[in-house]
Design a protein around this motif. Sequence first.
Motif, PDB file in Angstrom:
ATOM      1  N   ALA A   1       6.066  20.860  -5.964  1.00 40.47           N
ATOM      2  CA  ALA A   1       6.556  21.388  -4.670  1.00 40.47           C
ATOM      3  C   ALA A   1       6.164  22.884  -4.414  1.00 40.47           C
ATOM      4  O   ALA A   1       6.074  23.510  -5.257  1.00 40.47           O
ATOM      5  N   ARG A   2       6.164  23.028  -3.041  1.00 36.92           N
ATOM      6  CA  ARG A   2       6.251  24.514  -2.465  1.00 36.92           C
ATOM      7  C   ARG A   2       7.468  25.142  -2.354  1.00 36.92           C
ATOM      8  O   ARG A   2       8.217  24.694  -1.380  1.00 36.92           O
ATOM      9  N   VAL A   3       8.062  25.893  -3.331  1.00 39.88           N
ATOM     10  CA  VAL A   3       9.437  26.278  -3.068  1.00 39.88           C
ATOM     11  C   VAL A   3       9.614  27.509  -2.576  1.00 39.88           C
ATOM     12  O   VAL A   3      10.490  27.574  -1.734  1.00 39.88           O
TER      13      VAL A   3
ATOM     14  N   SER B   1       8.478  35.308 -10.354  1.00 37.83           N
ATOM     15  CA  SER B   1       9.293  35.163 -11.484  1.00 37.83           C
ATOM     16  C   SER B   1       9.998  33.550 -11.318  1.00 37.83           C
ATOM     17  O   SER B   1       9.908  33.207 -10.271  1.00 37.83           O
ATOM     18  N   ALA B   2       9.953  32.997 -12.296  1.00 28.79           N
ATOM     19  CA  ALA B   2      10.528  31.544 -12.449  1.00 28.79           C
ATOM     20  C   ALA B   2      11.459  31.415 -13.656  1.00 28.79           C
ATOM     21  O   ALA B   2      11.228  31.848 -14.840  1.00 28.79           O
ATOM     22  N   ARG B   3      12.400  30.564 -13.364  1.00 26.58           N
ATOM     23  CA  ARG B   3      13.598  30.360 -14.614  1.00 26.58           C
ATOM     24  C   ARG B   3      14.067  29.145 -14.238  1.00 26.58           C
ATOM     25  O   ARG B   3      14.720  28.696 -13.073  1.00 26.58           O
ATOM     26  N   PHE B   4      14.393  28.304 -15.421  1.00 28.79           N
ATOM     27  CA  PHE B   4      14.825  27.067 -15.503  1.00 28.79           C
ATOM     28  C   PHE B   4      16.382  27.422 -15.499  1.00 28.79           C
ATOM     29  O   PHE B   4      16.839  28.250 -16.252  1.00 28.79           O
ATOM     30  N   PHE B   5      17.177  26.345 -15.254  1.00 23.60           N
ATOM     31  CA  PHE B   5      18.858  26.702 -15.327  1.00 23.60           C
ATOM     32  C   PHE B   5      19.037  26.028 -16.784  1.00 23.60           C
ATOM     33  O   PHE B   5      18.485  25.174 -17.151  1.00 23.60           O
TER      34      PHE B   5
ATOM     35  N   VAL C   1      12.926  30.271  -8.373  1.00 20.30           N
ATOM     36  CA  VAL C   1      11.818  31.228  -8.368  1.00 20.30           C
ATOM     37  C   VAL C   1      11.924  32.383  -7.451  1.00 20.30           C
ATOM     38  O   VAL C   1      12.793  32.204  -6.595  1.00 20.30           O
ATOM     39  N   GLY C   2      11.434  33.548  -7.450  1.00 20.64           N
ATOM     40  CA  GLY C   2      11.143  34.693  -6.762  1.00 20.64           C
ATOM     41  C   GLY C   2       9.880  34.746  -6.477  1.00 20.64           C
ATOM     42  O   GLY C   2       8.902  34.866  -7.137  1.00 20.64           O
TER      43      GLY C   2
ATOM     44  N   GLY D   1      14.024  31.144  -4.265  1.00 27.46           N
ATOM     45  CA  GLY D   1      14.230  29.525  -3.846  1.00 27.46           C
ATOM     46  C   GLY D   1      14.655  28.865  -5.088  1.00 27.46           C
ATOM     47  O   GLY D   1      14.352  29.167  -6.007  1.00 27.46           O
ATOM     48  N   PHE D   2      15.234  27.536  -4.816  1.00 25.88           N
ATOM     49  CA  PHE D   2      15.807  26.736  -5.819  1.00 25.88           C
ATOM     50  C   PHE D   2      15.479  25.197  -5.537  1.00 25.88           C
ATOM     51  O   PHE D   2      15.269  24.830  -4.284  1.00 25.88           O
ATOM     52  N   TRP D   3      14.876  24.508  -6.474  1.00 24.51           N
ATOM     53  CA  TRP D   3      14.435  23.404  -6.456  1.00 24.51           C
ATOM     54  C   TRP D   3      14.883  22.318  -7.641  1.00 24.51           C
ATOM     55  O   TRP D   3      14.825  22.787  -8.745  1.00 24.51           O
ATOM     56  N   ASN D   4      15.646  21.346  -7.342  1.00 24.09           N
ATOM     57  CA  ASN D   4      16.024  20.508  -8.018  1.00 24.09           C
ATOM     58  C   ASN D   4      14.821  19.475  -8.471  1.00 24.09           C
ATOM     59  O   ASN D   4      14.501  18.466  -7.652  1.00 24.09           O
ATOM     60  N   VAL D   5      14.221  19.437  -9.468  1.00 23.58           N
ATOM     61  CA  VAL D   5      12.711  18.579  -9.924  1.00 23.58           C
ATOM     62  C   VAL D   5      12.982  17.220  -9.463  1.00 23.58           C
ATOM     63  O   VAL D   5      13.942  16.646  -9.841  1.00 23.58           O
TER      64      VAL D   5
END
Length: 459
Positions: A158-160, A167-171, A181-182, A189-193
Motif C-alpha cells: 500500500a502507498r500509505v 519512520s515506520a512502526r508496527f502497533f 509511518v511518517g 499515515g495508518f494502515w491496517n495490513v
Amino acid sequence: MAPQKLTDYERKRLENIRRNDEMMAALKLHSKATQLSNFKRPRVGTKSYNMKSEKKPKTETPIVIRRSLRTRGIPPDSKGLDGDSVGPTTPRKTEPSVVSLGRISMADARESDHSDSFFVESLMGMAQLKAQYASVEKGKVEASLGLEALYLDPENIARVVPGRITSARFFPSSSVKMIAVGNTFGNVGFWNVGQSEVHLYRPHRAPISGILIQPHCLSKIYTSCYDGILRLMDAEKEIFDLVFESDESIFALSQPTNETNCLYLAEGSGGLTIWDNRIGKRMSHWVLHESRINTIDFNCKNPHIAATSSTDGTACTWDLRYTDGDKLTALRTFTHKRSVQSAYFSPSGCSLATTSLDNTIAIYSGVNMEDAAVINHNNQTGRWLSTFRAKWGWDDSYLFVGNLKRGVDVVSAVQRKMVMTLESQHMSAIPCRFDTHSYEVGMLAGATSGGQVYIWTSR
C-alpha cells in the motif's frame, strides 16, 4: 549620340509590359488595389486570462521569537528559570509553551478523503482490548525463522503516505496488524495490513523523526519532528496535543521497555533529553556526541543501558544510572569512518548492530561488546532515499537491511555475512526503513521513499 538599337529580347519585353498594362486597365485592378491599401481592418482582441492583482489585506499576526538560554547569556539549569531572570524583556517561562502552537484536532489534521470515525473507534477498541487482556496476552516473540518461508503477497502492499518515509512502526499488539509511518512532509499515515483504506494526517510541518506507540494504551501515539515539536495523538480526545516544543530539532524519539512516564529525545547537535510527562518538563539533558544523534535504543534486558548512533561517526553505549552532574560517560564507543545511521540492540540484548555510511554493518557481541564482526554492504542511498538502518528480526539470528536493487538483504549474525536477498516482482521501489511485528514471526515491513509499504509474511 545616336540611340542604341534594341535587341529582339528587349522589344519582346516592352511589348509584354504594354499588353499587361492594357489588360490591368481593362480590369480596373489599379483602382481596386488603391482602395484595399486605404482600408483599415478593425483590431480584434484575443482572449486571455489576465488575473487582476488585488492586494490582499495583510493580517497582522504576532511574531513569537524563541530565544535560547545561550543567546540570552543565561547558564543552563535543568530546574528551569524564573520569569524575572530574562532581563528587561517581558517575563516568560523558560519551558516551551504549548499555547504558542496549541493542540490540533484530528479532524483539522486529517488529509484523507474518507471519514476516520471507524478508525478512531478501532483504536479505542484495540486499547480497551489490550488493557482487558494485558495479563494473559502472550509476550513478544523471540523465535527463529526459516528465510525461505518469507514471501510478499501483492495484497500486502500500500502507498500509505506521499513522499519519502522516514519512520515506520508496527502497533505492539497480538490482536492487530496495523502500522504507522511518517514522512518528510510531516504526515503520519495508518494502515491496517490487508485493508484498502489508509488514514492520513498532518500534525507536523517538517520530517517525522520518530513514532512511539504506547504499549499500555494503543490509542496514544507520540510523534516527533525536525521542527522541534513533540505531539501526542490521543484517539479518545481526537486531538494531536502539543507536549514539548524545542528551539532545536528533534532527530530521534525512544522509550525503554515498560517505561510510561519518560520520553528520550535526540535534541539538537548531539544532545539527549529526558522529558518527564508527569511534571511536564525536562528532567535531564546531556550532550553526548559532537553531532546529531540519529537513533536511541534501549537494551530490553537492562533498560537502563542505552545505545546511540551519531553523524559524528560513532556509536556509544551508556548507563543512564551513573551520571556526574551534567556529564555522562560512555561505557563503550564504536568508531566508524563515516556517519553512523543506527545502533540497535538484538532481541536478547547480547549484541549490538550498527549501520554506517562507510558501507559497513558491524555486529558487536560478548560480555563487553568486545567481539566485533564487520560486514561490507552498500549503504550509499544518496540524497533522495532515506538512509539504510539494519533491523534485527525476531531473535539474534538475522538482520534485515535495504538493497539498492529493490530487495531486502538478510545478514546472518551467526555466519557474519549476508546470506540471501528477499526479492519479489511486486517490489517497485527500494525499501529503506524496516520494522518487525513483535507478535507475528515473519511479518516484516519495508518502507520506501515513494510512500509505499511492503509487508513480508511467513507462509
